[in-house]
Scaffold this motif. Structure first.
Motif, PDB file in Angstrom:
ATOM      1  N   SER A  28      32.065  45.470  24.759  1.00 23.12           N
ATOM      2  CA  SER A  28      32.392  44.263  25.718  1.00 23.12           C
ATOM      3  C   SER A  28      33.306  44.457  26.701  1.00 23.12           C
ATOM      4  O   SER A  28      34.162  45.420  26.392  1.00 23.12           O
ATOM      5  CB  SER A  28      32.953  42.987  24.826  1.00 23.12           C
ATOM      6  OG  SER A  28      34.010  43.249  24.219  1.00 23.12           O
ATOM      7  N   PRO A  29      33.408  43.982  27.952  1.00 22.00           N
ATOM      8  CA  PRO A  29      34.350  44.213  29.002  1.00 22.00           C
ATOM      9  C   PRO A  29      35.763  43.909  28.245  1.00 22.00           C
ATOM     10  O   PRO A  29      36.634  44.734  28.847  1.00 22.00           O
ATOM     11  CB  PRO A  29      34.134  43.115  29.978  1.00 22.00           C
ATOM     12  CG  PRO A  29      32.548  43.006  29.712  1.00 22.00           C
ATOM     13  CD  PRO A  29      32.344  42.915  28.189  1.00 22.00           C
ATOM     14  N   ALA A  30      36.083  43.150  27.408  1.00 18.66           N
ATOM     15  CA  ALA A  30      37.487  42.801  27.067  1.00 18.66           C
ATOM     16  C   ALA A  30      37.990  44.087  26.225  1.00 18.66           C
ATOM     17  O   ALA A  30      39.202  44.509  26.204  1.00 18.66           O
ATOM     18  CB  ALA A  30      37.514  41.831  25.960  1.00 18.66           C
ATOM     19  N   GLN A  31      37.026  45.062  25.631  1.00 21.85           N
ATOM     20  CA  GLN A  31      37.552  46.323  25.093  1.00 21.85           C
ATOM     21  C   GLN A  31      37.924  47.206  26.019  1.00 21.85           C
ATOM     22  O   GLN A  31      38.321  48.506  25.616  1.00 21.85           O
ATOM     23  CB  GLN A  31      36.569  46.674  24.018  1.00 21.85           C
ATOM     24  CG  GLN A  31      36.502  45.876  22.823  1.00 21.85           C
ATOM     25  CD  GLN A  31      35.041  46.349  22.159  1.00 21.85           C
ATOM     26  OE1 GLN A  31      34.075  46.163  22.377  1.00 21.85           O
ATOM     27  NE2 GLN A  31      35.413  46.750  20.795  1.00 21.85           N
ATOM     28  N   LEU A  32      37.468  47.108  27.329  1.00 18.56           N
ATOM     29  CA  LEU A  32      37.906  48.260  28.400  1.00 18.56           C
ATOM     30  C   LEU A  32      39.366  48.143  28.857  1.00 18.56           C
ATOM     31  O   LEU A  32      39.420  47.554  30.144  1.00 18.56           O
ATOM     32  CB  LEU A  32      36.745  47.960  29.575  1.00 18.56           C
ATOM     33  CG  LEU A  32      35.280  48.250  28.988  1.00 18.56           C
ATOM     34  CD1 LEU A  32      34.245  48.126  30.298  1.00 18.56           C
ATOM     35  CD2 LEU A  32      34.926  49.635  28.529  1.00 18.56           C
ATOM     36  N   THR A  33      40.155  48.966  28.000  1.00 17.17           N
ATOM     37  CA  THR A  33      41.442  48.810  28.599  1.00 17.17           C
ATOM     38  C   THR A  33      42.019  50.115  28.333  1.00 17.17           C
ATOM     39  O   THR A  33      41.485  50.953  27.401  1.00 17.17           O
ATOM     40  CB  THR A  33      42.296  47.721  27.796  1.00 17.17           C
ATOM     41  OG1 THR A  33      42.524  48.292  26.227  1.00 17.17           O
ATOM     42  CG2 THR A  33      41.651  46.486  28.016  1.00 17.17           C
TER      43      THR A  33
END
Length: 213
Positions: A28-33
């Motif tokens: 998910s985009p939220a995991q892209l950090t």
């Protein structure tokens, strides 16, 4: 636009990035950090007032991210340098220019794929208008408007190329069927039979001539 995903053509590098995310259970985009990716890949990340760069020493990798940049720009710089860590080796200071250029192009492509993965993009409900779509992706994936726009344009080109390739394949197959003798009309069959007769006569004449020499 994106109902045409079936015609999208991914590259080997894009497939490599998708496989990496799958292996790391990033879905998910939220995991892209930076924090999440660095922790999963055991890479130390720090920020300083200097240009972003990847450093390897004694088998350990670190990435400096320029803290003078915005948060979105820092994330994009991190992905660019992450590609160097994962896929490249050697000191660019002593490399031939052509090899350096290839590494930079590879890192730029990696940056696009890693910032907005197709596997995540397909799950989203996207606006119809391009400018709204770019703004939406910029916020959803926390990237700059420039990068989101570049990714959208890249996808548009790939979709178009996929459609063209599909149409060419269909055309080629239709041409093969057209030239199949089973599909010939009576007129075409008569012409081809006549040509075959002429070719046979020509071959006989050649053989007779050769006996006279």
């Amino acid at each position: 636009m994106f109902h045409l995903f079936t015609h999208y053509q991914s590259t080997s590098l894009e497939q490599w990035v998708e496989a990496l995310y799958s292996q790391l259970s990033i879905t998910s985009p939220a995991q892209l950090t930076m924090t999440n990716l660095a922790a999963k890949l055991h890479i130390w990340v720090y920020t300083m007032d200097m240009n972003s760069m990847a450093i390897e020493k004694d088998g350990l990798f670190t990435i400096n991210v320029d803290r003078r940049l915005s948060a979105k720009e820092q994330w994009e710089d991190f992905l660019h340098e992450l590609c160097h860590v994962l896929r490249h080796s050697g000191n660019q200071m002593v490399m031939p220019d052509r090899y350096v250029d290839w590494q930079e192009q590879d890192a730029s492509a990696f940056q696009l794929y890693a910032a907005i993965p197709m596997s995540m993009l397909k799950k989203l409900s996207l606006p119809e208008q391009k400018n709204e779509m770019v703004a939406f992706l910029s916020e959803e994936f926390q990237v700059t408007y420039r990068l989101a726009n570049e990714r959208i344009e890249q996808i548009q080109r790939r979709v178009l190329q996929g459609i063209l390739d599909h149409e060419y394949q269909q055309f080629s197959q239709s041409q093969v069927r057209t030239y199949d003798s089973a599909n010939w009309s009576d007129a075409t069959r008569a012409i081809m039979n006549k040509l075959e007769q002429l070719q046979r006569k020509g071959g006989m004449a050649d053989r007779q001539a050769s006996r006279l020499l």
